[in-house]
Design a protein around this motif. Sequence first.
Motif, PDB file in Angstrom:
ATOM      1  N   GLU A 145       0.745  -1.162   0.090  1.00  0.00           N
ATOM      2  CA  GLU A 145      -0.083   0.045   0.003  1.00  0.00           C
ATOM      3  C   GLU A 145       1.046   1.011  -0.063  1.00  0.00           C
ATOM      4  N   ASP A 180       2.229   1.484  -3.593  1.00  0.00           N
ATOM      5  CA  ASP A 180       1.221   2.024  -4.541  1.00  0.00           C
ATOM      6  C   ASP A 180       0.865   3.438  -4.378  1.00  0.00           C
ATOM      7  N   ALA A 224       8.026   1.800  -8.330  1.00  0.00           N
ATOM      8  CA  ALA A 224       6.933   2.583  -7.618  1.00  0.00           C
ATOM      9  C   ALA A 224       7.367   4.121  -7.857  1.00  0.00           C
TER      10      ALA A 224
END
Length: 375
Positions: A125, A128, A250
């Motif tokens: 998370e 992300d 990311a």
Amino acid sequence: MAGATIHGEVAPGWRPVREAFAAIMRRPGELGAGLHIVHRGATAVDLYGGSHGPDTRQVIFSASKGVAAACLAVLAERGDIDFEAPVARYWPQFGRHGKSHITVAQLLSHQAGLIAPTHPITLAEVLDGRPLADALADEHLRWPPGRPAYHALTWGALADELVRRITGGRLGEVLTELICRPHGLAISIGTPDGPPPVPLQAATRVPLLVRLTTTVFARPGTPLWQAMTVGGAIDEAPEVWVRRRQTLTAQLPAANAVATTRSLARLYAMLLPGAGPCLVGGRTLRAAVGPRVTGRDRVLGVSSAFGCGFALPSRAWRLGSPSAFGHPGIGGALGLADPRRGLALAFLPRSMPADALDDPRHRVLLAAVAKVIGP
């Protein structure tokens, strides 16, 4: 590195900086580094030592915040964002739980008290981005604005979501489209394509005082631990975690920008007025780099100071001049600009310092620059 070859050039009068750089390269444990300085619009220093070269790309950790702050300044120059407006104007969900009055400037200057979610969050998370931003939007303020509290990693998720709400794209996309591609800069948020950046090496010698301080102030549960690990979601050392493929691909605008030394210095040079292409006007620059908060940092435990994303001179951020702005990183990276002296500088070493808030290499280089152009 004794006897390491130094490549590159310095302009007339800048030999003290070359000597300082060479002294750094002779230190035990140094693998290589790059130093690029622009003064009054012209390249004054372009030096590389050890395994570093002009095209060497490196993760710059928290120096990423300076790159992201430049993107936000460009959006302000375009009229897309108002630093004085409440964050909730652009991101309504952020205004929940008493945060409706928090301005963009307060958010970007580490005053929002959102260093980590109070409920556990996973590494996936964090990587992300949006799940972390949503979790932070659902938080109450941990502290009222007025004192800095360094948002080591959450700053990036918050800034990224703010940009996404305004432009529909992520901060890394704004960086590419509005800054890097038009000006030929080799900087990105993460490395979704191409070869990985060069790895960094952790400090081999950590002084006892630094170890003791880390044991006390970064023990689990402390604000520093929460900010640096996002409440325990990151459980590896920075130099290990940042090498992971999932980290490199990311978009973490607070921590995983990748840059060459030359491009980082040129980015800061383009924030200065009157020297070639300029990304923002004087009014926007003053709004972006003017002091927004200063004082004993609730996370770092020492005095820090911030503009809208840029670090300002303080005990935490040694930038060599009271008129400078920029951002260092835990890996030893440093990017800064100084409008008063017409200076833009980037230093990217491959060896991490023992103390991220007191890198002796920065002191040596900035003192040498002061010998050349004054303090």
